[in-house]
Design a protein around this motif. Sequence first.
Motif, mmCIF file in Angstrom:
data_model
loop_
_atom_site.group_PDB
_atom_site.id
_atom_site.type_symbol
_atom_site.label_atom_id
_atom_site.label_comp_id
_atom_site.label_asym_id
_atom_site.label_seq_id
_atom_site.Cartn_x
_atom_site.Cartn_y
_atom_site.Cartn_z
ATOM 1 N N LYS A 89 88.820 -0.297 -0.685
ATOM 2 C CA LYS A 89 90.103 -0.412 -1.375
ATOM 3 C C LYS A 89 89.981 -1.452 -2.481
ATOM 4 O O LYS A 89 89.134 -2.359 -2.408
ATOM 5 C CB LYS A 89 91.220 -0.801 -0.406
ATOM 6 C CG LYS A 89 91.045 -2.171 0.241
ATOM 7 C CD LYS A 89 92.109 -2.449 1.295
ATOM 8 C CE LYS A 89 93.501 -2.454 0.724
ATOM 9 N NZ LYS A 89 94.527 -2.830 1.731
ATOM 10 N N ALA A 90 90.802 -1.301 -3.489
ATOM 11 C CA ALA A 90 90.774 -2.248 -4.601
ATOM 12 C C ALA A 90 91.275 -3.610 -4.140
ATOM 13 O O ALA A 90 92.114 -3.713 -3.231
ATOM 14 C CB ALA A 90 91.656 -1.737 -5.737
ATOM 15 N N SER A 91 90.746 -4.652 -4.748
ATOM 16 C CA SER A 91 91.210 -5.992 -4.424
ATOM 17 C C SER A 91 92.699 -6.107 -4.731
ATOM 18 O O SER A 91 93.162 -5.687 -5.787
ATOM 19 C CB SER A 91 90.445 -7.032 -5.253
ATOM 20 O OG SER A 91 91.103 -8.285 -5.197
ATOM 21 N N ILE A 149 91.695 -9.581 -10.518
ATOM 22 C CA ILE A 149 90.687 -8.546 -10.729
ATOM 23 C C ILE A 149 91.186 -7.509 -11.732
ATOM 24 O O ILE A 149 90.502 -7.185 -12.715
ATOM 25 C CB ILE A 149 90.305 -7.869 -9.396
ATOM 26 C CG1 ILE A 149 89.916 -8.930 -8.341
ATOM 27 C CG2 ILE A 149 89.156 -6.900 -9.619
ATOM 28 C CD1 ILE A 149 88.825 -9.889 -8.766
ATOM 29 N N ALA A 150 92.384 -6.993 -11.521
ATOM 30 C CA ALA A 150 92.934 -6.015 -12.460
ATOM 31 C C ALA A 150 93.162 -6.638 -13.830
ATOM 32 O O ALA A 150 92.859 -6.028 -14.862
ATOM 33 C CB ALA A 150 94.242 -5.450 -11.906
ATOM 34 N N PHE A 151 93.686 -7.858 -13.850
ATOM 35 C CA PHE A 151 93.906 -8.556 -15.123
ATOM 36 C C PHE A 151 92.586 -8.763 -15.847
ATOM 37 O O PHE A 151 92.491 -8.585 -17.070
ATOM 38 C CB PHE A 151 94.581 -9.907 -14.856
ATOM 39 C CG PHE A 151 94.862 -10.703 -16.106
ATOM 40 C CD1 PHE A 151 96.070 -10.575 -16.760
ATOM 41 C CD2 PHE A 151 93.919 -11.591 -16.617
ATOM 42 C CE1 PHE A 151 96.336 -11.313 -17.914
ATOM 43 C CE2 PHE A 151 94.174 -12.330 -17.762
ATOM 44 C CZ PHE A 151 95.387 -12.190 -18.415
ATOM 45 N N GLY A 152 91.560 -9.132 -15.090
ATOM 46 C CA GLY A 152 90.255 -9.364 -15.697
ATOM 47 C C GLY A 152 89.685 -8.120 -16.347
ATOM 48 O O GLY A 152 89.137 -8.176 -17.453
ATOM 49 N N GLU A 212 94.030 -20.130 -21.689
ATOM 50 C CA GLU A 212 94.684 -19.284 -22.692
ATOM 51 C C GLU A 212 95.231 -17.984 -22.113
ATOM 52 O O GLU A 212 96.023 -17.296 -22.750
ATOM 53 C CB GLU A 212 93.718 -18.960 -23.828
ATOM 54 C CG GLU A 212 92.585 -18.028 -23.448
ATOM 55 C CD GLU A 212 91.744 -17.631 -24.661
ATOM 56 O OE1 GLU A 212 91.899 -16.489 -25.113
ATOM 57 O OE2 GLU A 212 90.951 -18.460 -25.133
ATOM 58 N N PHE A 213 94.831 -17.646 -20.891
ATOM 59 C CA PHE A 213 95.220 -16.357 -20.310
ATOM 60 C C PHE A 213 96.497 -16.436 -19.478
ATOM 61 O O PHE A 213 97.094 -15.411 -19.163
ATOM 62 C CB PHE A 213 94.080 -15.810 -19.448
ATOM 63 C CG PHE A 213 92.787 -15.684 -20.185
ATOM 64 C CD1 PHE A 213 92.578 -14.656 -21.084
ATOM 65 C CD2 PHE A 213 91.774 -16.626 -20.015
ATOM 66 C CE1 PHE A 213 91.385 -14.542 -21.782
ATOM 67 C CE2 PHE A 213 90.576 -16.518 -20.693
ATOM 68 C CZ PHE A 213 90.383 -15.477 -21.586
ATOM 69 N N GLY A 214 96.879 -17.651 -19.079
ATOM 70 C CA GLY A 214 98.068 -17.785 -18.235
ATOM 71 C C GLY A 214 97.878 -17.220 -16.844
ATOM 72 O O GLY A 214 98.852 -16.900 -16.169
ATOM 73 N N MET A 215 96.656 -17.089 -16.403
ATOM 74 C CA MET A 215 96.335 -16.540 -15.084
ATOM 75 C C MET A 215 95.301 -17.456 -14.428
ATOM 76 O O MET A 215 94.221 -17.672 -14.980
ATOM 77 C CB MET A 215 95.767 -15.126 -15.216
ATOM 78 C CG MET A 215 95.177 -14.536 -13.943
ATOM 79 S SD MET A 215 96.379 -14.059 -12.690
ATOM 80 C CE MET A 215 97.094 -12.590 -13.428
ATOM 81 N N ARG A 216 95.630 -18.021 -13.283
ATOM 82 C CA ARG A 216 94.704 -18.905 -12.592
ATOM 83 C C ARG A 216 93.615 -18.114 -11.857
ATOM 84 O O ARG A 216 93.743 -16.908 -11.633
ATOM 85 C CB ARG A 216 95.433 -19.827 -11.608
ATOM 86 C CG ARG A 216 96.215 -19.124 -10.528
ATOM 87 C CD ARG A 216 96.769 -20.114 -9.506
ATOM 88 N NE ARG A 216 95.778 -20.454 -8.484
ATOM 89 C CZ ARG A 216 95.805 -21.560 -7.744
ATOM 90 N NH1 ARG A 216 96.742 -22.451 -7.938
ATOM 91 N NH2 ARG A 216 94.895 -21.785 -6.829
ATOM 92 N N ASP A 217 92.547 -18.807 -11.512
ATOM 93 C CA ASP A 217 91.484 -18.271 -10.652
ATOM 94 C C ASP A 217 90.767 -17.057 -11.230
ATOM 95 O O ASP A 217 90.329 -16.167 -10.490
ATOM 96 C CB ASP A 217 92.034 -17.913 -9.266
ATOM 97 C CG ASP A 217 92.522 -19.129 -8.496
ATOM 98 O OD1 ASP A 217 92.063 -20.246 -8.811
ATOM 99 O OD2 ASP A 217 93.347 -18.984 -7.589
ATOM 100 N N TYR A 249 87.477 -12.986 -10.796
ATOM 101 C CA TYR A 249 87.182 -11.747 -11.521
ATOM 102 C C TYR A 249 85.777 -11.768 -12.086
ATOM 103 O O TYR A 249 85.033 -10.777 -11.958
ATOM 104 C CB TYR A 249 88.173 -11.509 -12.667
ATOM 105 C CG TYR A 249 87.578 -10.586 -13.703
ATOM 106 C CD1 TYR A 249 87.368 -9.238 -13.420
ATOM 107 C CD2 TYR A 249 87.122 -11.081 -14.930
ATOM 108 C CE1 TYR A 249 86.749 -8.399 -14.337
ATOM 109 C CE2 TYR A 249 86.507 -10.251 -15.848
ATOM 110 C CZ TYR A 249 86.317 -8.916 -15.554
ATOM 111 O OH TYR A 249 85.684 -8.097 -16.450
ATOM 112 N N VAL A 250 85.378 -12.870 -12.718
ATOM 113 C CA VAL A 250 84.040 -12.928 -13.330
ATOM 114 C C VAL A 250 82.977 -12.691 -12.266
ATOM 115 O O VAL A 250 82.053 -11.882 -12.451
ATOM 116 C CB VAL A 250 83.814 -14.283 -14.029
ATOM 117 C CG1 VAL A 250 82.376 -14.395 -14.535
ATOM 118 C CG2 VAL A 250 84.787 -14.454 -15.196
#
Length: 438
Positions: A223-225, A230-233, A265-270, A274-275
């Motif tokens: 299943k997807a995380s 992950i999706a944002f990345g 700059e992305f406004g998304m932590r952690d 994703y990387v």
Amino acid sequence: MKKALILLVTVLALANCNSRQQLNQNVVTTDITNFWDAYDHITSTKDSILQYKYLDSLYFQKGTVGLEGIRQARNYTPEDYINAINSYPKFWKSIRENTLQVSNVGAELELGIEKLKAIYPELKPAKIYFTIGAFRTGGTTIDSLVLIGSEISLADSSTETSEFPENFSYLKSHFATNPKKHLVFLNVHEYVHTQQNPRVFNILSLTLYEGVAEFVASKALDKASPNPQIAFGKENAKRIREVYETEMFYPNNLYKWLDGNAPNEFGMRDLGYYVGYQICENYYNQADDKSNAIKTMIELDYTNESEVEEFIKKSNYFSESLDILYQNFENKRPYLVGIKQFNNKSRNVSPEIKEITVTFSEPLNGHNTGVDFGDLGQDAFPKNDIKGRYWSDGNTAWTIPVELEPNKDYQIFISNNFRTQESIPLKPYLIEFRTGNK
């Protein structure tokens, strides 16, 4: 025939019973019931001495090794717990029932672990401890212990957050994703950590460590995380890679990528999750032997630079080799141009000098500084007044006041904590000199 059927049913019932007993040994929830017993006593009084007494006797002293572990891992103090209990009564009321139902998810957890073992047969046993902490982790590990912070991991979209301060905004957004629904994924992710080798504490190593757990959990459960990083990345993959390629070498930049709320700059932590996930996915996709790819990820030796570099190379994630990326980073770093009062390594510096001024190759941010002892230790560091340090106009120079003695060797280590407005760290520089006679 009837007797045989009765015997078969009896055997199956005993097998199921043994299975449940084995599960109960692997999933430990007693810290949750102990917490609520302590909570009821704590909230029954305003006497702070009694509150701390109840916390200690009813929760800490009755705690499992899991509670001890999560307190150690996140540096939880008694004050953290008492402050949390007294500050957020609406939250605790809303989360209570969720936490008390945790024993009902045992079968799902066991199934998740069995799925993990199916893709990694070498899986070693680990215990899962459901505890209650003070808002610093939904899950972590120590050795073979999976430690779940139930006040975070068992929250859902209906959990009350109106009492939370501004610095808890990340919890509000996290609860909106309904973490309770994804409890099995969290546990499999953390279970993977119990199988991995120790991390090296640099951004790339920590990114890989988390990415492996996230990717393997996703493959095991098919299943997807559920984690939004992950999706944002994937939607912002090119720019995230560009920024990460530079910032992974910054020595003080960890919390922009992992386990922190440092602004980016992305406004998304952690986004380090994703990387790391994408590196693992790339590695997995290019591998002919998928089972061995999973094994390689989980058993990666983070202390072995050549092994890590080979893993990275095969993933083909970065735009250049790690060596080239590091050299690009080095070329961007500001450096110390010189010392205003004397040349470095001078052997006859006047002991009458009252300040030392260093100049930089470009303007720095005028805020971050860092000086330390050199190899000669504290005795070789000049006496100085911290309050007397100052920046030049334009932040191209920095001055430290000093009191020097004649005929003495001195060292001042200018550290990489100095940085530009874009947080690029200064190349470290050792000032060393000897004073002459008066």
